[in-house]
Enzyme design. Structure first.
Site, PDB file in Angstrom:
ATOM      1  N   CYS A 368     -19.646   2.686 -18.178  1.00  0.00           N
ATOM      2  CA  CYS A 368     -20.382   3.951 -18.309  1.00  0.00           C
ATOM      3  C   CYS A 368     -20.077   4.604 -19.663  1.00  0.00           C
ATOM      4  CB  CYS A 368     -20.069   4.877 -17.140  1.00  0.00           C
ATOM      5  SG  CYS A 368     -21.331   6.178 -16.934  1.00  0.00           S
ATOM      6  N   HIS A 470     -20.891   1.767 -12.128  1.00  0.00           N
ATOM      7  CA  HIS A 470     -19.590   2.023 -11.528  1.00  0.00           C
ATOM      8  C   HIS A 470     -19.445   1.172 -10.273  1.00  0.00           C
ATOM      9  CE1 HIS A 470     -18.563   5.481 -14.040  1.00  0.00           C
ATOM     10  NE2 HIS A 470     -19.775   5.960 -13.842  1.00  0.00           N
TER      11      HIS A 470
END
Length: 524
Positions: A368, A470
């Site tokens: 991310c 994630h």
């Protein structure tokens, strides 16, 4: 002159008509932060669920950069380009508590989520959707306007449950914040909740914390407290019993039990970065993974599955400490402030360590915000994360990122065509990444409804990778595939089963230490 209350529109659907509450409710407040409220609520959620009750967790406001995707979201937002309905986000702790109840997480379980950012205070998420960025003083003036939404969410949760376990925030005795309280005694009053006070003996001062809380509360607040529990006890209980007698004499509150230290806590996701100050987890030898401890690290439980591997040594590198030269893989985790944490990398000299690591043949993974940091530049023209501007990235991937637009909140459970493994997790970010580096994706996500979607990027030599997803390493098959690719020995670890076993052990721990029949009798 005092700061004005920010003129932020708080658009809410009309409150629903709520008849008599079906659910009993019980609130756990703490004498301080990190006394174990979240873990106790999770354990009670699973214990009462095992008894056949329909149980739900609730926390009015959580402050954490560890977030999870909820099953529901803002009904007023249109579907995304892929046809999926937008989801909301809640605190990771409430998602774990929902799992303990064996239900999907809902935005109403945690209607207000604060995500600390650099310079501008916190991002305020209301019922799963970003409402505003506020400095602390502004937010405290805004909070009373959030109470109708909080109470509406509480009643929605209570309407589908037999028992609601409500978690307070920090200490319930921060009386200087009473006027803007939405999470502790004001919520207990407005929702008519009995309160159990939780103290932490491991940090010391449990006696003073309980008696001091009693001294600071108003008479009507004291009357809501139906008893106290002492958490994290180790040693001979008979030596501590006189303190419990004294606490009851001074407060009039009954002693409801002592929870001994729960060794299995490390097998469950931690709520906030305080957990990173504890001793490192994982093997003492094997694949050596180093993770710089960024100032606004987010969703760091992405790395729990790797730390649980018997052939992996995962170390968080604290400020002031260089990245060890014997590192095999550097992982840049998520962050709530990408540009600010790029500056942290440079201030600590970690950028030099990482570039030297790559020159010497080491590997780097970005997740991310960590993926964004690997590119050439990160731009924030609207000042979403801080002052408008741009910050050079590490230049290890041929990509660039611009922060802006609606937050992307997407749950993922698809096949990765490149590895042949199932991939599940979620995206949670506001940046949009472009560049030639995306032509070499890390993943090809195939949901069976069209052409595989490329995700992430890989450097030309294959040693630097990054993606927005994630939870990637939580999938046993994908984690084993990745470990083999980087030259490590994959194990037979079933990470989901490990987490379930830890929740069951936590419920057993609560059953053994506390009188659960007496506790539920206190709920109303």
């Amino acid at each position: 002159m005092s700061d004005p209350v920010p003129s932020i529109a708080i658009d809410l659907p009309p409150p629903r008509e709520h008849g008599p509450r079906r659910a009993r409710a019980l609130m756990i407040q703490g004498t301080a932060s990190d006394v174990g409220k979240s873990l106790l609520v999770a354990g009670l959620c699973r214990a009462y669920t095992r008894r056949g009750l329909t149980v739900r967790p609730f926390k009015a406001q959580n402050m954490s950069n560890n977030a999870a995707i909820a099953v529901d979201g803002d009904p007023d937002l249109p579907p995304a380009a892929d046809g999926n309905r937008p989801r909301g986000e809640i605190g990771r702790a409430q998602a774990l508590q929902a799992r303990a109840c064996r239900v999907a997480p809902s935005i109403h379980m945690n209607p207000v989520l604060l995500k600390p950012q650099t310079l501008i205070g916190s991002q305020v998420v209301l019922r799963g959707r970003v409402l505003a960025n506020c400095r602390a003083r502004e937010y405290h003036k805004m909070k009373p306007r959030l109470m109708p939404a909080i109470l509406d969410s509480f009643h929605r949760v209570a309407a589908e449950a037999d028992l609601v376990l409500v978690e307070g925030a920090g200490s319930g005795a921060e009386v200087y914040l009473r006027a803007s309280d939405i999470t502790n005694m004001r919520l207990a009053r407005d929702a008519d909740l009995p309160v159990i006070l939780l103290g932490d003996i491991d940090r010391g001062g449990a006696l003073a914390a309980v008696v001091g809380t009693h001294a600071l509360l108003e008479d009507d607040e004291r009357a809501r407290v139906v008893g106290y529990i002492i958490n994290k006890f180790r040693g001979d209980l008979s030596l501590f019993e006189p303190a419990c007698t004294l606490m009851t004499e001074r407060t009039g509150w009954p002693w409801l039990g002592v929870l001994r230290w729960f060794e299995g806590a490390e097998r469950l996701p931690a709520e906030d970065s305080l957990a990173l100050e504890r001793p490192a987890r994982g093997a003492s030898e094997g694949l050596r993974i180093a993770v710089p401890q960024l100032s606004r690290v987010a969703n760091f439980d992405d790395l729990d599955p790797l730390a649980a591997e018997p052939g992996v040594s995962l170390r968080w590198v604290r400020p002031g400490v260089p990245i060890p030269k014997d590192t095999d893989v550097v992982v840049l985790p998520g962050s709530k402030a990408t540009r600010a944490d790029l500056e942290v990398l440079r201030r600590e000299g970690w950028d030099i360590d990482i570039l030297a690591h790559v020159r010497q043949g080491g590997r780097v993974v970005g997740l991310c915000a960590g993926f964004q940091m690997l590119g050439r530049v990160v731009r924030d023209p609207l000042g979403i994360e801080g002052a408008p501007g741009e910050t050079p990235g590490l230049g290890l991937l041929d990509i660039e990122t611009e922060i802006g637009g609606d937050k992307r909140l997407v749950e993922i459970d698809v096949l990765d065509r490149l590895s042949g493994c199932r991939v599940s997790g979620y995206e949670m970010h506001m940046g949009r990444t472009t560049g030639q580096g995306l032509a070499r994706p890390w993943l090809h996500l195939d949901d069976g409804r069209g052409a595989p979607r490329p995700e992430g990027a890989v450097s030309a030599d294959g040693r630097v990778t990054g993606a927005y997803i994630h939870g990637l390493f939580g999938d046993d098959g994908f984690r084993a595939h990745w470990l083999e690719r980087v030259g490590a020995q994959a194990s037979a670890l079933d990470f989901e089963a490990r987490t379930e076993a830890a929740l069951e052990a936590l419920a057993d721990h609560c059953e053994t230490s506390l009188d659960l029949d007496a506790l539920i009798a206190l709920a109303r």
